[in-house]
Design an enzyme around this catalytic site. Structure first.
Site, short mmCIF file in Angstrom:
data_model
loop_
_atom_site.label_atom_id
_atom_site.label_comp_id
_atom_site.label_asym_id
_atom_site.label_seq_id
_atom_site.Cartn_x
_atom_site.Cartn_y
_atom_site.Cartn_z
N LYS A 1 -28.58 -2.15 -4.41
CA LYS A 1 -28.95 -3.39 -3.64
C LYS A 1 -27.49 -4.26 -3.69
CE LYS A 1 -33.27 -3.86 -6.00
NZ LYS A 1 -34.39 -4.41 -6.18
N LYS B 1 -24.15 5.58 -6.80
CA LYS B 1 -25.71 5.34 -6.66
C LYS B 1 -25.85 4.34 -5.60
CE LYS B 1 -27.54 2.43 -9.26
NZ LYS B 1 -28.09 1.60 -10.16
N LYS C 1 -21.56 -3.61 -15.19
CA LYS C 1 -21.92 -5.28 -14.56
C LYS C 1 -20.90 -5.96 -15.38
CE LYS C 1 -26.64 -4.63 -13.10
NZ LYS C 1 -27.91 -4.80 -13.30
#
Ligand code: TYM
Length: 332
Positions: free
Chosen positions: A195, A192, A112
């Site tokens: 969202k 993966k 991230k």
């Protein structure tokens, strides 16, 4: 006393079938045998930029999704994290027994933070808040997908360090991982389902049927086949999804039959996709119907208020012990 289970989900973005098949269906099952506490983690959600006006609506909406999936407020505690302020209080204390090096090793933080220019301390210390969520309730079991297992390992280390520095208080929480713990993106089956990667990558649990059909039909199947491997990642992912949704509906014959056709080189991918779509809708349709009814009739605010009250009772008792052991505050 029944073993206690805790888990959480972020309210931002859509609940997708990765969340459902990898974790939430297990939350629902575990209610049969354990004392379960489930939390919509809105403090975690603000580690990235979210619109404050949308966050509250998103938390309520996620709670409704969870109820529609089968989280039962008669049996389990369902609440929103920020309604129980002890979560952040414990986070500070646990931060004082957490190693900087351990946090820097978290793969989710590395992924991230690489994508952002402005990396906050909140994003870095996120796993401590997660440990606090779990330890506040002295939970022994934590149903999660594979991406959270590393955070769980850190939670155990944090519990151990707290116990050895201040005195035995926290059990070491174990991950409860089920089949489907890593559902892959339909558009890029080497990563993966998430969202944040964009619409084409996930199937929303509450998404309209026409749109789900389109996404499953256009799932990537023919790239990424490595020599020596029989199935491409996309085909393996569709089989994984199909296997779970068939199991959920007590259907045993379909997957072995399609796998045999695949082994003989006779399986058309359009057939695999159509079957997957059909069986997936068999699982999602009742959830969608329940969601529509709940949106019209349920007192979600009352359920969340009741959940927060019950959670806070446990949290206050834990914090009382924590404060004593750590020696902070005067009890004033
Ligand atoms: P979150 O909100 O990203 O995801 C919720 C749950 O869904 C699982 N999951 C998946 N499982 C299978 N395949 C996928 N593609 C997939 N994507 C997501 C996640 O593993 C998770 O179980 N940090 C957590 C929330 C959290 C938490 C906690 C969890 C906060 N505090 C305490 C457990 C205990 C998160 O961001 O999950």
């Amino acid at each position: 006393m029944a073993k206690r289970v805790f888990s959480g989900i972020q309210p931002t973005g859509t609940l997708h079938i990765g969340n459902y098949l990898g974790a939430i269906r297990n939350w629902v099952d575990l209610q049969r045998d354990f004392e379960c506490i489930y939390c919509v983690v809105d403090y975690h959600a603000i580690t990235i930029d979210v619109d404050p006006k949308e966050l509250k609506t998103a938390s309520r909406s996620m709670a409704l999704d969870l109820l529609a999936c089968g989280v039962d407020p008669e049996r389990s505690i369902l609440f929103v994290q920020a309604d129980v302020p002890q979560h952040t209080e414990l986070t500070w204390i646990l931060g004082c027994v957490t190693s900087y090096g351990d946090l820097a090793r978290m793969t989710q933080f590395k992924d991230k933070s690489e994508k952002q220019e402005f990396v906050t301390a909140g994003l870095f210390t996120y796993p401590i808040l997660m440990a606090a969520d779990i330890l506040l309730y002295k939970a022994q079991g934590v149903p999660v997908g594979e991406d959270q297992v590393q955070h769980l390992e850190l939670s155990r280390r944090i519990a151990r360090r707290f116990n050895s520095r201040f005195g035995e208080l926290f059990p070491e929480p174990e991950p409860i991982v089920t089949k489907g713990a890593r559902i892959m993106s339909l558009a890029d089956p080497t990563s993966k389902m998430s969202k944040s990667s964009g619409e084409a990558h996930y199937v929303g649990v509450m998404e309209p049927e026409t749109s789900i059909r389109k996404k499953v039909r256009s799932a990537v199947t023919d790239v990424g086949l490595t020599p020596g491997e029989a199935m491409s990642p996309g085909v393996a992912n569709l089989f994984q999804i199909l296997e779970i949704v068939c199991e959920l509906q007590g259907e045993a014959a379909t997957v072995p039959q399609l796998k045999a056709e695949f082994a003989d080189g006779k399986l058309l991918y359009s057939r695999l996709k159509d079957t997957t779509f059909d069986r997936l809708m068999g699982v999602l349709r009742p959830i969608q119907e329940r969601r529509a009814k709940l949106a019209a009739s349920s007192d979600v605010d009352g359920i969340l208020a009741d959940g927060a009250r019950k959670a806070a009772e446990i949290a206050r008792a834990t914090m009382c012990d924590v404060r004593k052991l750590v020696g902070v505050g005067t009890g004033a």
